[in-house]
Design a protein around this motif. Structure first.
Motif, PDB file in Angstrom:
ATOM      1  N   LEU A  74      36.030  43.794  59.299  1.00  0.00           N
ATOM      2  CA  LEU A  74      36.554  44.209  58.003  1.00  0.00           C
ATOM      3  C   LEU A  74      36.663  45.726  57.955  1.00  0.00           C
ATOM      4  O   LEU A  74      35.860  46.444  58.554  1.00  0.00           O
ATOM      5  N   THR A  75      37.626  46.199  57.208  1.00  0.00           N
ATOM      6  CA  THR A  75      37.772  47.628  56.956  1.00  0.00           C
ATOM      7  C   THR A  75      37.069  47.949  55.633  1.00  0.00           C
ATOM      8  O   THR A  75      36.740  47.047  54.859  1.00  0.00           O
ATOM      9  N   ASP A  76      36.883  49.224  55.368  1.00  0.00           N
ATOM     10  CA  ASP A  76      36.331  49.610  54.070  1.00  0.00           C
ATOM     11  C   ASP A  76      37.228  49.102  52.947  1.00  0.00           C
ATOM     12  O   ASP A  76      36.739  48.665  51.905  1.00  0.00           O
ATOM     13  N   GLY A  77      38.535  49.149  53.158  1.00  0.00           N
ATOM     14  CA  GLY A  77      39.464  48.641  52.146  1.00  0.00           C
ATOM     15  C   GLY A  77      39.249  47.171  51.839  1.00  0.00           C
ATOM     16  O   GLY A  77      39.407  46.741  50.690  1.00  0.00           O
ATOM     17  N   ASP A  78      38.862  46.392  52.852  1.00  0.00           N
ATOM     18  CA  ASP A  78      38.534  44.977  52.639  1.00  0.00           C
ATOM     19  C   ASP A  78      37.238  44.828  51.850  1.00  0.00           C
ATOM     20  O   ASP A  78      37.070  43.888  51.083  1.00  0.00           O
ATOM     21  N   ARG A  79      36.325  45.756  52.064  1.00  0.00           N
ATOM     22  CA  ARG A  79      34.984  45.622  51.492  1.00  0.00           C
ATOM     23  C   ARG A  79      34.861  46.102  50.042  1.00  0.00           C
ATOM     24  O   ARG A  79      34.040  45.599  49.302  1.00  0.00           O
ATOM     25  N   TRP A  80      35.639  47.140  49.651  1.00  0.00           N
ATOM     26  CA  TRP A  80      35.427  47.733  48.322  1.00  0.00           C
ATOM     27  C   TRP A  80      35.505  46.713  47.188  1.00  0.00           C
ATOM     28  O   TRP A  80      34.600  46.694  46.335  1.00  0.00           O
ATOM     29  N   PRO A  81      36.545  45.867  47.100  1.00  0.00           N
ATOM     30  CA  PRO A  81      36.588  44.904  45.978  1.00  0.00           C
ATOM     31  C   PRO A  81      35.399  43.935  46.017  1.00  0.00           C
ATOM     32  O   PRO A  81      34.842  43.577  44.972  1.00  0.00           O
ATOM     33  N   TRP A  82      35.011  43.530  47.209  1.00  0.00           N
ATOM     34  CA  TRP A  82      33.879  42.623  47.385  1.00  0.00           C
ATOM     35  C   TRP A  82      32.582  43.286  46.911  1.00  0.00           C
ATOM     36  O   TRP A  82      31.803  42.686  46.161  1.00  0.00           O
ATOM     37  N   LEU A  83      32.375  44.539  47.299  1.00  0.00           N
ATOM     38  CA  LEU A  83      31.173  45.258  46.879  1.00  0.00           C
ATOM     39  C   LEU A  83      31.143  45.474  45.366  1.00  0.00           C
ATOM     40  O   LEU A  83      30.091  45.362  44.737  1.00  0.00           O
ATOM     41  N   ARG A  84      32.298  45.776  44.783  1.00  0.00           N
ATOM     42  CA  ARG A  84      32.347  45.952  43.324  1.00  0.00           C
ATOM     43  C   ARG A  84      32.013  44.644  42.600  1.00  0.00           C
ATOM     44  O   ARG A  84      31.336  44.656  41.569  1.00  0.00           O
ATOM     45  N   GLU A  85      32.455  43.524  43.154  1.00  0.00           N
ATOM     46  CA  GLU A  85      32.114  42.230  42.548  1.00  0.00           C
ATOM     47  C   GLU A  85      30.606  41.980  42.629  1.00  0.00           C
ATOM     48  O   GLU A  85      29.991  41.476  41.684  1.00  0.00           O
ATOM     49  N   LEU A  86      30.006  42.351  43.744  1.00  0.00           N
ATOM     50  CA  LEU A  86      28.554  42.208  43.886  1.00  0.00           C
ATOM     51  C   LEU A  86      27.813  43.117  42.901  1.00  0.00           C
ATOM     52  O   LEU A  86      26.823  42.704  42.291  1.00  0.00           O
ATOM     53  N   ALA A  87      28.298  44.347  42.747  1.00  0.00           N
ATOM     54  CA  ALA A  87      27.695  45.266  41.769  1.00  0.00           C
ATOM     55  C   ALA A  87      27.837  44.708  40.359  1.00  0.00           C
ATOM     56  O   ALA A  87      26.912  44.828  39.546  1.00  0.00           O
ATOM     57  N   ASP A  88      28.965  44.076  40.069  1.00  0.00           N
ATOM     58  CA  ASP A  88      29.160  43.453  38.754  1.00  0.00           C
ATOM     59  C   ASP A  88      28.160  42.318  38.538  1.00  0.00           C
ATOM     60  O   ASP A  88      27.644  42.145  37.431  1.00  0.00           O
ATOM     61  N   TRP A  89      27.885  41.548  39.585  1.00  0.00           N
ATOM     62  CA  TRP A  89      26.897  40.462  39.489  1.00  0.00           C
ATOM     63  C   TRP A  89      25.519  41.051  39.151  1.00  0.00           C
ATOM     64  O   TRP A  89      24.824  40.559  38.262  1.00  0.00           O
ATOM     65  N   ILE A  90      25.147  42.112  39.856  1.00  0.00           N
ATOM     66  CA  ILE A  90      23.878  42.791  39.563  1.00  0.00           C
ATOM     67  C   ILE A  90      23.886  43.282  38.124  1.00  0.00           C
ATOM     68  O   ILE A  90      22.922  43.090  37.374  1.00  0.00           O
ATOM     69  N   GLY A  91      24.968  43.926  37.717  1.00  0.00           N
ATOM     70  CA  GLY A  91      25.070  44.471  36.364  1.00  0.00           C
ATOM     71  C   GLY A  91      24.987  43.402  35.286  1.00  0.00           C
ATOM     72  O   GLY A  91      24.375  43.633  34.230  1.00  0.00           O
ATOM     73  N   ALA A  92      25.574  42.249  35.533  1.00  0.00           N
ATOM     74  CA  ALA A  92      25.518  41.157  34.551  1.00  0.00           C
ATOM     75  C   ALA A  92      24.081  40.692  34.355  1.00  0.00           C
ATOM     76  O   ALA A  92      23.644  40.429  33.227  1.00  0.00           O
ATOM     77  N   HIS A  93      23.326  40.604  35.440  1.00  0.00           N
ATOM     78  CA  HIS A  93      21.916  40.199  35.323  1.00  0.00           C
ATOM     79  C   HIS A  93      21.072  41.308  34.704  1.00  0.00           C
ATOM     80  O   HIS A  93      20.147  41.025  33.941  1.00  0.00           O
ATOM     81  N   GLU A  94      21.415  42.552  35.010  1.00  0.00           N
ATOM     82  CA  GLU A  94      20.725  43.682  34.389  1.00  0.00           C
ATOM     83  C   GLU A  94      20.902  43.620  32.871  1.00  0.00           C
ATOM     84  O   GLU A  94      19.951  43.836  32.114  1.00  0.00           O
ATOM     85  N   ALA A  95      22.114  43.305  32.421  1.00  0.00           N
ATOM     86  CA  ALA A  95      22.398  43.224  30.983  1.00  0.00           C
ATOM     87  C   ALA A  95      21.582  42.115  30.315  1.00  0.00           C
ATOM     88  O   ALA A  95      21.256  42.204  29.125  1.00  0.00           O
ATOM     89  N   LEU A  96      21.234  41.093  31.087  1.00  0.00           N
ATOM     90  CA  LEU A  96      20.409  39.993  30.568  1.00  0.00           C
ATOM     91  C   LEU A  96      18.911  40.286  30.685  1.00  0.00           C
ATOM     92  O   LEU A  96      18.086  39.467  30.278  1.00  0.00           O
TER      93      LEU A  96
END
Length: 171
Positions: free
Chosen positions: A49-71
């Motif tokens: 994978l390139t960094d370009g492949d990874r950025w959207p995936w990493l942002r989705e993972l950060a969003d998952w963390i953030g959603a649980h943080e909000a809870l």
């Protein structure tokens, strides 16, 4: 507080992370499950994978963390998180993310990955991951775990770290 078990494929991050999440009854995410089909197709074909492949995936993972943080929930995740910049994206989801780096000699990792039969990532991509891997910097919260230890010892060390961090946050 959020705990990301990181390392190259075959390092044991998912095995240990799942056990810790189960033991502490914390939400668990396997980052591979968040990959879009295009990423899985590339990796299955032996294309890194390139960094370009990874950025959207990493942002989705950060969003998952953030959603649980909000809870108000702590979490456990298994994610390669190979570079500091990738870990920075994951940290953008919450203020307190710790990384437990499953690390060991490449020969040990090669043996483990070659023995796996049920994973989309071929052993040939391990070299690319090892070349990409950046160990934790001193200012990154976390712990390095030596994968040469047996699974029970790794689980005990990881559990002690995660439990200790959670306890200190409650006091």
């Amino acid at each position: 507080m959020h705990f990301v078990f990181m390392g190259v494929s075959g390092s044991g991050k998912t095995s240990v992370a799942e056990r810790i999440a189960d033991r502490l009854e914390l939400p668990f995410a396997e980052a591979d499950a968040f990959h879009p089909e295009a990423n899985i197709t590339k990796m299955s074909a032996g294309v890194p994978l390139t960094d370009g492949d990874r950025w959207p995936w990493l942002r989705e993972l950060a969003d998952w963390i953030g959603a649980h943080e909000a809870l108000g929930e702590s979490t456990v995740m298994a994610c390669s998180a190979l570079k500091r910049t990738y870990r920075d994206v994951l940290r953008s989801g919450a203020p307190d993310v710790h990384f437990l780096h499953m690390h060991g000699p490449s020969e040990v990792i090669w043996g483990r990955i070659a023995a796996r039969e049920d994973h989309f990532m071929p052993p040939a991509l391990l070299r690319s991951q090892l070349e990409t891997l950046q160990r934790l910097d001193p200012d990154e919260a976390g712990l390095e775990l030596d994968v040469r230890g047996d699974l029970d010892a790794l689980n005990a060390e990881a559990l002690a770290y995660v439990s200790g961090q959670l306890s200190s946050a409650q006091t």
